[in-house]
Design a protein around this motif. Structure first.
Motif, PDB file in Angstrom:
ATOM      1  N   VAL A   1     125.330  21.249  58.183  1.00  0.00           N
ATOM      2  CA  VAL A   1     124.643  22.783  57.525  1.00  0.00           C
ATOM      3  C   VAL A   1     123.645  23.328  58.392  1.00  0.00           C
ATOM      4  CG1 VAL A   1     125.389  22.318  55.301  1.00  0.00           C
ATOM      5  CG2 VAL A   1     123.026  21.852  55.783  1.00  0.00           C
ATOM      6  N   ASP A   2     123.496  24.594  58.579  1.00  0.00           N
ATOM      7  CA  ASP A   2     122.323  24.988  59.247  1.00  0.00           C
ATOM      8  C   ASP A   2     121.016  25.189  58.552  1.00  0.00           C
ATOM      9  OD1 ASP A   2     122.911  27.649  57.784  1.00  0.00           O
ATOM     10  OD2 ASP A   2     124.053  28.438  59.111  1.00  0.00           O
ATOM     11  N   GLY A   3     120.294  26.156  58.978  1.00  0.00           N
ATOM     12  CA  GLY A   3     118.995  26.197  58.274  1.00  0.00           C
ATOM     13  C   GLY A   3     119.020  26.796  57.034  1.00  0.00           C
ATOM     14  N   GLU A   4     120.326  27.816  56.892  1.00  0.00           N
ATOM     15  CA  GLU A   4     120.277  28.344  55.701  1.00  0.00           C
ATOM     16  C   GLU A   4     121.285  27.658  54.702  1.00  0.00           C
ATOM     17  OE1 GLU A   4     121.868  32.232  56.956  1.00  0.00           O
ATOM     18  OE2 GLU A   4     120.154  32.920  58.158  1.00  0.00           O
ATOM     19  N   GLY A   5     121.457  26.492  54.884  1.00  0.00           N
ATOM     20  CA  GLY A   5     122.332  25.797  54.078  1.00  0.00           C
ATOM     21  C   GLY A   5     123.848  25.932  54.272  1.00  0.00           C
ATOM     22  N   VAL A   6     124.526  26.774  55.097  1.00  0.00           N
ATOM     23  CA  VAL A   6     125.775  27.275  55.344  1.00  0.00           C
ATOM     24  C   VAL A   6     126.342  26.079  56.477  1.00  0.00           C
ATOM     25  CG1 VAL A   6     127.334  28.654  56.102  1.00  0.00           C
ATOM     26  CG2 VAL A   6     125.190  29.490  54.829  1.00  0.00           C
ATOM     27  N   ASP A   7     127.727  25.734  56.012  1.00  0.00           N
ATOM     28  CA  ASP A   7     128.094  24.927  56.774  1.00  0.00           C
ATOM     29  C   ASP A   7     128.636  25.522  58.297  1.00  0.00           C
ATOM     30  OD1 ASP A   7     130.902  23.744  57.927  1.00  0.00           O
ATOM     31  OD2 ASP A   7     130.572  22.119  56.574  1.00  0.00           O
ATOM     32  N   VAL A   8     128.155  24.702  59.221  1.00  0.00           N
ATOM     33  CA  VAL A   8     128.317  25.180  60.524  1.00  0.00           C
ATOM     34  C   VAL A   8     129.596  25.779  60.924  1.00  0.00           C
ATOM     35  CG1 VAL A   8     126.236  23.961  61.157  1.00  0.00           C
ATOM     36  CG2 VAL A   8     128.340  22.946  61.758  1.00  0.00           C
ATOM     37  N   PHE A   9     130.797  24.772  60.486  1.00  0.00           N
ATOM     38  CA  PHE A   9     132.131  25.077  60.751  1.00  0.00           C
ATOM     39  C   PHE A   9     132.648  26.308  60.082  1.00  0.00           C
ATOM     40  CE2 PHE A   9     131.439  20.804  62.092  1.00  0.00           C
ATOM     41  CZ  PHE A   9     132.111  20.860  63.431  1.00  0.00           C
ATOM     42  N   GLU A  10     131.999  26.604  58.711  1.00  0.00           N
ATOM     43  CA  GLU A  10     132.376  27.865  58.028  1.00  0.00           C
ATOM     44  C   GLU A  10     132.213  28.976  58.976  1.00  0.00           C
ATOM     45  OE1 GLU A  10     130.927  30.283  54.176  1.00  0.00           O
ATOM     46  OE2 GLU A  10     130.878  28.114  54.160  1.00  0.00           O
ATOM     47  N   ARG A  11     130.939  28.796  59.602  1.00  0.00           N
ATOM     48  CA  ARG A  11     130.452  30.144  60.389  1.00  0.00           C
ATOM     49  C   ARG A  11     131.435  30.228  61.734  1.00  0.00           C
ATOM     50  NH1 ARG A  11     125.744  32.447  58.689  1.00  0.00           N
ATOM     51  NH2 ARG A  11     124.210  31.190  57.854  1.00  0.00           N
ATOM     52  N   LEU A  12     132.073  29.275  62.150  1.00  0.00           N
ATOM     53  CA  LEU A  12     132.660  29.006  63.159  1.00  0.00           C
ATOM     54  C   LEU A  12     134.175  29.371  62.874  1.00  0.00           C
ATOM     55  CD1 LEU A  12     131.341  25.825  65.041  1.00  0.00           C
ATOM     56  CD2 LEU A  12     131.031  28.329  65.791  1.00  0.00           C
ATOM     57  N   GLY A  13     134.595  29.535  61.595  1.00  0.00           N
ATOM     58  CA  GLY A  13     136.015  29.641  61.447  1.00  0.00           C
ATOM     59  C   GLY A  13     136.738  28.603  61.532  1.00  0.00           C
ATOM     60  N   ARG A  14     136.377  27.369  61.237  1.00  0.00           N
ATOM     61  CA  ARG A  14     137.197  26.198  61.359  1.00  0.00           C
ATOM     62  C   ARG A  14     136.649  25.102  60.248  1.00  0.00           C
ATOM     63  NH1 ARG A  14     142.119  25.903  63.855  1.00  0.00           N
ATOM     64  NH2 ARG A  14     142.747  23.529  63.500  1.00  0.00           N
ATOM     65  N   GLU A  15     137.502  24.298  59.756  1.00  0.00           N
ATOM     66  CA  GLU A  15     137.194  23.191  58.862  1.00  0.00           C
ATOM     67  C   GLU A  15     137.132  21.861  59.567  1.00  0.00           C
ATOM     68  OE1 GLU A  15     138.286  21.731  54.368  1.00  0.00           O
ATOM     69  OE2 GLU A  15     139.724  22.720  55.707  1.00  0.00           O
ATOM     70  N   SER A  16     136.115  21.183  59.589  1.00  0.00           N
ATOM     71  CA  SER A  16     135.969  19.694  60.043  1.00  0.00           C
ATOM     72  C   SER A  16     136.139  18.846  58.542  1.00  0.00           C
ATOM     73  CB  SER A  16     134.700  19.435  60.516  1.00  0.00           C
ATOM     74  OG  SER A  16     134.827  18.049  61.246  1.00  0.00           O
ATOM     75  N   ARG A  17     137.431  18.269  58.698  1.00  0.00           N
ATOM     76  CA  ARG A  17     137.934  17.453  57.632  1.00  0.00           C
ATOM     77  C   ARG A  17     138.662  16.226  57.939  1.00  0.00           C
ATOM     78  NH1 ARG A  17     141.972  16.478  53.994  1.00  0.00           N
ATOM     79  NH2 ARG A  17     141.708  16.557  52.041  1.00  0.00           N
ATOM     80  N   SER A  18     138.121  15.241  57.265  1.00  0.00           N
ATOM     81  CA  SER A  18     138.817  14.038  57.498  1.00  0.00           C
ATOM     82  C   SER A  18     139.910  13.739  56.584  1.00  0.00           C
ATOM     83  CB  SER A  18     137.890  12.934  57.029  1.00  0.00           C
ATOM     84  OG  SER A  18     136.457  12.880  57.664  1.00  0.00           O
ATOM     85  N   PRO A  19     140.889  12.775  56.801  1.00  0.00           N
ATOM     86  CA  PRO A  19     142.114  12.470  56.187  1.00  0.00           C
ATOM     87  C   PRO A  19     141.440  12.283  54.618  1.00  0.00           C
ATOM     88  CG  PRO A  19     142.077  11.198  58.171  1.00  0.00           C
ATOM     89  CD  PRO A  19     140.789  11.804  58.150  1.00  0.00           C
ATOM     90  N   ALA A  20     140.402  11.826  54.582  1.00  0.00           N
ATOM     91  CA  ALA A  20     139.885  11.361  52.827  1.00  0.00           C
ATOM     92  C   ALA A  20     138.584  12.158  53.006  1.00  0.00           C
ATOM     93  CB  ALA A  20     140.007   9.975  52.510  1.00  0.00           C
ATOM     94  N   GLY A  21     138.300  12.756  51.836  1.00  0.00           N
ATOM     95  CA  GLY A  21     136.861  13.437  51.921  1.00  0.00           C
ATOM     96  C   GLY A  21     136.084  12.435  51.120  1.00  0.00           C
ATOM     97  N   ALA A  22     134.684  12.563  51.271  1.00  0.00           N
ATOM     98  CA  ALA A  22     133.640  11.874  50.536  1.00  0.00           C
ATOM     99  C   ALA A  22     133.932  11.575  49.097  1.00  0.00           C
ATOM    100  CB  ALA A  22     132.428  12.425  50.861  1.00  0.00           C
ATOM    101  N   GLY A  23     134.617  13.056  48.342  1.00  0.00           N
ATOM    102  CA  GLY A  23     134.751  12.842  47.197  1.00  0.00           C
ATOM    103  C   GLY A  23     136.032  11.861  46.718  1.00  0.00           C
ATOM    104  N   GLU A  24     136.650  11.744  47.678  1.00  0.00           N
ATOM    105  CA  GLU A  24     138.017  10.576  47.504  1.00  0.00           C
ATOM    106  C   GLU A  24     137.380   9.205  47.603  1.00  0.00           C
ATOM    107  OE1 GLU A  24     141.918  12.439  49.413  1.00  0.00           O
ATOM    108  OE2 GLU A  24     140.087  13.520  50.113  1.00  0.00           O
ATOM    109  N   VAL A  25     136.559   9.038  48.460  1.00  0.00           N
ATOM    110  CA  VAL A  25     136.123   7.682  48.803  1.00  0.00           C
ATOM    111  C   VAL A  25     135.604   7.227  47.637  1.00  0.00           C
ATOM    112  CG1 VAL A  25     134.524   6.388  50.327  1.00  0.00           C
ATOM    113  CG2 VAL A  25     136.210   7.961  51.387  1.00  0.00           C
ATOM    114  N   GLU A  26     134.446   8.144  47.007  1.00  0.00           N
ATOM    115  CA  GLU A  26     133.579   7.856  45.939  1.00  0.00           C
ATOM    116  C   GLU A  26     134.501   7.571  44.824  1.00  0.00           C
ATOM    117  OE1 GLU A  26     130.574   9.784  42.864  1.00  0.00           O
ATOM    118  OE2 GLU A  26     130.560  10.480  44.900  1.00  0.00           O
TER     119      GLU A  26
END
Length: 243
Positions: free
Chosen positions: A143-168
Motif C-alpha cells: 500500500v502507498d502512503g495513503e493506504g491504497v493498494d499500489v496495484f489498484e492505482r495501476l489498474g491490475r490485481e496482484s493475486r496468489s493462487p490462494a489468498g492470505a484469508g484462505e491460508v488462515e
C-alpha cells in the motif's frame, strides 16, 4: 497446475536470489515465523520440515531452531541451490514422510502458492506430532502512503493462487491458531524485483509464459515510484495435545 508451479520455480532461482540479496525479505520472514512457532511450542524442535524450502534461505534459519531440518520443495532447480543436508523433492499435497515425523512444519512464503492450501495443511497435520506446531506466511499486499493498494492505482490485481484469508482458514480448520500482521518499508524497486521472480510475476499475469509475464510485470511497475508498506499475514497453529 502443479507442473506449472514446478517449472515456474525452476525458472525463478536467479531472480529469487537477487531479490533476497537486495531485501533479505525471505530470511526475515523465516526468522519471524520461527520465533512465533518457538513461542508456542511445548518443547524443543528436534525435527523441523521446511515446506517450500526454495534455495535454502528459510532452511538455514530453521536449522538454528531444530536438531534436524528437512528441506522439501517441488522444484528440483530450487533444491539444487539449497545447501541443506536433508533435501527432498516432493509435493505439499502428499508429503513423503511418516505420521508424526516432525515437531514443526514451516511454510515460509510458500503455502499461498498452491490453489487449495487445506490439502497441504491436512498433510502437515498428519506429519506433525501431537502438540507440534505448524506456521505459514502469506502476502497481504503493498500500500502507498495513503493506504491504497499500489496495484489498484495501476489498474491490475496482484493475486496468489490462494489468498492470505484462505491460508488462515485452512490452518484454523485443523489447529488452534494465532495470527498477526507484519509490515515492512519497501521501495518501488523492491516491488518490481519481487514481481520479476517468474513464480511471483504469475500473481499479475498467470496465463503468460515466464519470460513474457516478467517483461509485462516490469513494464507495469516501471510507473511505480517512492516507498510503500509491504504487509504479510502470519498464522501459527498448534496440533491437539499442545499447551
Amino acid at each position: 497446475m502443479k507442473e506449472a508451479v514446478r517449472s515456474n520455480f525452476d525458472a525463478s532461482v536467479p531472480a529469487y536470489e537477487a531479490y533476497e540479496r537486495r531485501t533479505s525479505r525471505f530470511g526475515t520472514l523465516a526468522r519471524l515465523l520461527a520465533a512465533e512457532m518457538t513461542a508456542r511450542s511445548t518443547g524443543p524442535f528436534e525435527t523441523l520440515l521446511d515446506a517450500g524450502a526454495g534455495t535454502g534461505i528459510s532452511t538455514a534459519v530453521l536449522a538454528e531452531r531444530g536438531s534436524r531440518t528437512v528441506a522439501l520443495d517441488v522444484s528440483r532447480g530450487m533444491l539444487r541451490a539449497n545447501d541443506a543436508a536433508d533435501r527432498v523433492q516432493g509435493d505439499f499435497d502428499r508429503l513423503p514422510f511418516a505420521d508424526g515425523a516432525f515437531d514443526g512444519v514451516a511454510f515460509t512464503a510458500s503455502l499461498f502458492l498452491v490453489p487449495d492450501p487445506s490439502v497441504a495443511v491436512r498433510e502437515a497435520k498428519r506429519v506433525c506430532r501431537s502438540g507440534g506446531v505448524v506456521g505459514a506466511v502469506a502476502p497481504l499486499g503493498w500500500v502507498d502512503g495513503e493506504g491504497v493498494d499500489v496495484f489498484e492505482r495501476l489498474g491490475r490485481e496482484s493475486r496468489s493462487p490462494a489468498g492470505a484469508g484462505e491460508v488462515e482458514a485452512a490452518l484454523r480448520a485443523e489447529f488452534t491458531v494465532e495470527t498477526g500482521t507484519w509490515q515492512f518499508a519497501a521501495t518501488a524497486g523492491d516491488v518490481g524485483r519481487f514481481h520479476a521472480i517468474p513464480a511471483m510475476a504469475a500473481r499479475l499475469y498467470p496465463k503468460e509464459p515466464p519470460e513474457e509475464r516478467v517483461r509485462r510485470a516490469i513494464d507495469l511497475l516501471d510507473a511505480l515510484d517512492g516507498t510503500v508498506e509491504e504487509r504479510w499475514r502470519w498464522v501459527v497453529g498448534v496440533a491437539d495435545g499442545g499447551g
